[in-house]
Design a protein around this motif. Structure first.
Motif, PDB file in Angstrom:
ATOM      1  N   ARG A 198      12.141   9.207 -73.137  1.00 16.49           N
ATOM      2  CA  ARG A 198      13.246  10.049 -73.618  1.00 16.49           C
ATOM      3  C   ARG A 198      13.450   9.791 -75.103  1.00 16.49           C
ATOM      4  NH1 ARG A 198      18.589   9.692 -74.713  1.00 16.49           N
ATOM      5  NH2 ARG A 198      19.843  11.483 -74.142  1.00 16.49           N
ATOM      6  N   PRO A 245      11.951   7.808 -56.416  1.00 20.27           N
ATOM      7  CA  PRO A 245      12.200   8.414 -57.724  1.00 20.27           C
ATOM      8  C   PRO A 245      12.619   9.874 -57.570  1.00 20.27           C
ATOM      9  CG  PRO A 245       9.851   8.018 -57.397  1.00 20.27           C
ATOM     10  CD  PRO A 245      10.569   7.450 -56.213  1.00 20.27           C
ATOM     11  N   ARG A 246      13.501  10.291 -58.452  1.00 20.15           N
ATOM     12  CA  ARG A 246      13.962  11.686 -58.444  1.00 20.15           C
ATOM     13  C   ARG A 246      12.940  12.554 -59.172  1.00 20.15           C
ATOM     14  NH1 ARG A 246      19.656  10.559 -61.135  1.00 20.15           N
ATOM     15  NH2 ARG A 246      18.342   9.076 -62.224  1.00 20.15           N
ATOM     16  N   ARG A 247      12.962  13.859 -58.875  1.00 21.45           N
ATOM     17  CA  ARG A 247      12.028  14.808 -59.513  1.00 21.45           C
ATOM     18  C   ARG A 247      12.780  16.051 -59.967  1.00 21.45           C
ATOM     19  NH1 ARG A 247       6.336  14.654 -56.379  1.00 21.45           N
ATOM     20  NH2 ARG A 247       6.233  12.406 -56.258  1.00 21.45           N
ATOM     21  N   THR A 299       8.767  13.318 -62.841  1.00 22.30           N
ATOM     22  CA  THR A 299       9.171  12.289 -61.892  1.00 22.30           C
ATOM     23  C   THR A 299       9.710  11.081 -62.624  1.00 22.30           C
ATOM     24  OG1 THR A 299       7.423  13.033 -60.402  1.00 22.30           O
ATOM     25  CG2 THR A 299       8.392  10.870 -59.957  1.00 22.30           C
ATOM     26  N   GLU A 300      10.872  10.636 -62.183  1.00 20.66           N
ATOM     27  CA  GLU A 300      11.525   9.480 -62.765  1.00 20.66           C
ATOM     28  C   GLU A 300      10.668   8.222 -62.577  1.00 20.66           C
ATOM     29  OE1 GLU A 300      15.918   7.486 -62.148  1.00 20.66           O
ATOM     30  OE2 GLU A 300      15.007   8.524 -60.452  1.00 20.66           O
ATOM     31  N   TRP A 334      16.379  14.852 -73.868  1.00 25.75           N
ATOM     32  CA  TRP A 334      15.261  15.603 -73.297  1.00 25.75           C
ATOM     33  C   TRP A 334      15.131  16.987 -73.902  1.00 25.75           C
ATOM     34  CZ3 TRP A 334      11.848  12.739 -71.269  1.00 25.75           C
ATOM     35  CH2 TRP A 334      12.196  11.592 -70.568  1.00 25.75           C
ATOM     36  N   VAL A 352      18.019   8.686 -67.572  1.00 32.64           N
ATOM     37  CA  VAL A 352      16.610   8.482 -67.218  1.00 32.64           C
ATOM     38  C   VAL A 352      15.819   8.315 -68.513  1.00 32.64           C
ATOM     39  CG1 VAL A 352      14.591   9.503 -66.117  1.00 32.64           C
ATOM     40  CG2 VAL A 352      16.858   9.823 -65.111  1.00 32.64           C
ATOM     41  N   VAL A 362       9.838   9.423 -67.677  1.00 32.29           N
ATOM     42  CA  VAL A 362       9.374  10.297 -66.601  1.00 32.29           C
ATOM     43  C   VAL A 362       7.855  10.412 -66.704  1.00 32.29           C
ATOM     44  CG1 VAL A 362      11.496  11.675 -66.451  1.00 32.29           C
ATOM     45  CG2 VAL A 362       9.663  12.425 -67.962  1.00 32.29           C
ATOM     46  N   VAL A 409      16.589  16.745 -66.544  1.00 34.13           N
ATOM     47  CA  VAL A 409      16.534  15.292 -66.367  1.00 34.13           C
ATOM     48  C   VAL A 409      17.792  14.686 -66.985  1.00 34.13           C
ATOM     49  CG1 VAL A 409      15.237  13.197 -66.922  1.00 34.13           C
ATOM     50  CG2 VAL A 409      14.006  15.323 -66.426  1.00 34.13           C
TER      51      VAL A 409
END
Length: 65
Positions: free
Chosen positions: A41, A15-17, A59-60, A46, A28, A31, A24
């Motif tokens: 979301r 997961p992306r951060r 974190t995604e 966002w 996505v 999170v 973000v």
């Protein structure tokens, strides 16, 4: 005789951060904050949230993770 094809097992990606909620990407949908709370979301994006760095990293949430 046909040669065997190598089988590749797909790996789940990490997961992306982000440190700022406004960074973000729009694709996505969910999170988590530093405490593990899930945030969805909103329809307005966002930017509808006030990004508080005390809750970072964001974190995604990945379905297959």
């Amino acid at each position: 005789m046909k040669p065997e094809t190598e089988q590749v097992t797909p790996c789940a990606r990490e997961p992306r951060r982000w440190h700022d909620l406004h960074d973000v990407p729009a694709d996505v949908a969910l999170v988590t904050d530093v405490d593990g709370r899930i945030i969805a979301r909103p329809a307005r994006g966002w930017s509808a949230y006030i990004s508080n760095r005390d809750f970072a990293p964001w974190t995604e949430v990945i379905d297959d993770a």
